[in-house]
Scaffold this motif. Sequence first.
Motif, short mmCIF file in Angstrom:
data_model
loop_
_atom_site.label_atom_id
_atom_site.label_comp_id
_atom_site.label_asym_id
_atom_site.label_seq_id
_atom_site.Cartn_x
_atom_site.Cartn_y
_atom_site.Cartn_z
N VAL A 57 -49.02 25.66 -38.62
CA VAL A 57 -48.28 26.91 -38.37
C VAL A 57 -47.93 27.59 -39.68
CG1 VAL A 57 -46.15 27.89 -37.44
CG2 VAL A 57 -47.41 26.16 -36.13
N THR A 58 -47.34 26.85 -40.61
CA THR A 58 -46.93 27.47 -41.88
C THR A 58 -48.14 27.91 -42.70
OG1 THR A 58 -46.80 25.28 -42.93
CG2 THR A 58 -44.77 26.19 -41.98
N ILE A 202 -40.77 24.50 -38.51
CA ILE A 202 -41.18 25.89 -38.32
C ILE A 202 -39.95 26.78 -38.45
CG2 ILE A 202 -43.11 25.23 -36.85
CD1 ILE A 202 -41.49 26.27 -34.47
N SER A 203 -40.15 28.02 -38.81
CA SER A 203 -39.03 28.91 -39.07
C SER A 203 -38.35 29.35 -37.78
CB SER A 203 -39.50 30.13 -39.85
OG SER A 203 -40.32 30.96 -39.03
N GLU A 204 -37.11 29.80 -37.95
CA GLU A 204 -36.36 30.37 -36.83
C GLU A 204 -37.09 31.56 -36.24
OE1 GLU A 204 -32.06 32.68 -36.19
OE2 GLU A 204 -32.32 31.27 -37.86
N ARG A 205 -37.66 32.39 -37.11
CA ARG A 205 -38.39 33.56 -36.66
C ARG A 205 -39.61 33.17 -35.83
NH1 ARG A 205 -38.86 38.25 -34.39
NH2 ARG A 205 -40.52 39.59 -35.22
N THR A 206 -40.32 32.13 -36.25
CA THR A 206 -41.48 31.67 -35.49
C THR A 206 -41.07 31.18 -34.12
OG1 THR A 206 -42.72 31.07 -37.49
CG2 THR A 206 -43.37 29.99 -35.44
N ALA A 207 -39.96 30.44 -34.05
CA ALA A 207 -39.47 29.94 -32.76
C ALA A 207 -39.10 31.11 -31.85
CB ALA A 207 -38.28 29.03 -32.97
#
Length: 274
Positions: A57-58, A202-207
């Motif tokens: 993902v990153t 994973i980032s908060e934004r991705t979630a």
Amino acid sequence: MNTDPFAGLEDRPELTSQEALGELLDSAKRGFVPIRNIFVQQPPASPDRSAALAKLVTGRHERSLDEFLLVHALQPVLNEEPLPLPAWAHLLSTRKKCGPTTVSKSFGVLEDLQLLTRRREGRKLIVTPLHEGGEGLEWTRPRSQSTDTGGYFVLPHQYWTEGYADRLRLPGKAMLLIMLKETQGKPVFTMAVERAQQWYGISERTAERGYAELLNEGLIQTHIQKVPSPRLSPGVLRKIYHRALRGPFATDARKQLQDATTARTRAQQPKGSN
């Protein structure tokens, strides 16, 4: 009277990418893909709980994630007859045309992450999955037994046959896999998006984007629970978001799919066999 023994035999049109994928998934004869939990999240005792999924993902390796899932989905078929690289490209072109070079580069990412190995045998590409933990260990099919610790979840074939693999983007795919892992044994998953980095890498934004994609596809339902907290002012309630998967990915639907596959397998075994 002479009759033509080949009457009615006509050439058939080339299979579309979706048709070819559907036929191969049918050949797998199980209806779902088992994936070890460690692909999504390292065990609780680990200092860093992010796993191979977070690296994909990153690194924005959506094509590599697609290939990883498809390799595991087709594992029973690939054992019988490996596919040439152009066939892989055709299977991965259900949304957008994909060439052999792109497929090869994406397989290279999975090799670097020690999630598979590949070698050529004539025109065939021998793709062998490695253990989902990304440590280069030998892969075996996940099973519910004491020797296979950590557990696993299942991804129904509807992910491909109903087009979710094409419509979801990387955040949606990531959150789907996370929720499948977390709801394999219970239907409800509770996580504040601020925890996504700590729990899964994973980032908060991705979630947030992932949840939005799943909601847009009608794949999750959410219940907001309001609870008091000694850290808040009187009369101010904290919101807790409880989420559950819907449709073919719901916990009950996956259990029914597994039970049906188990019953079918047992029915096909010769009498007297264990």
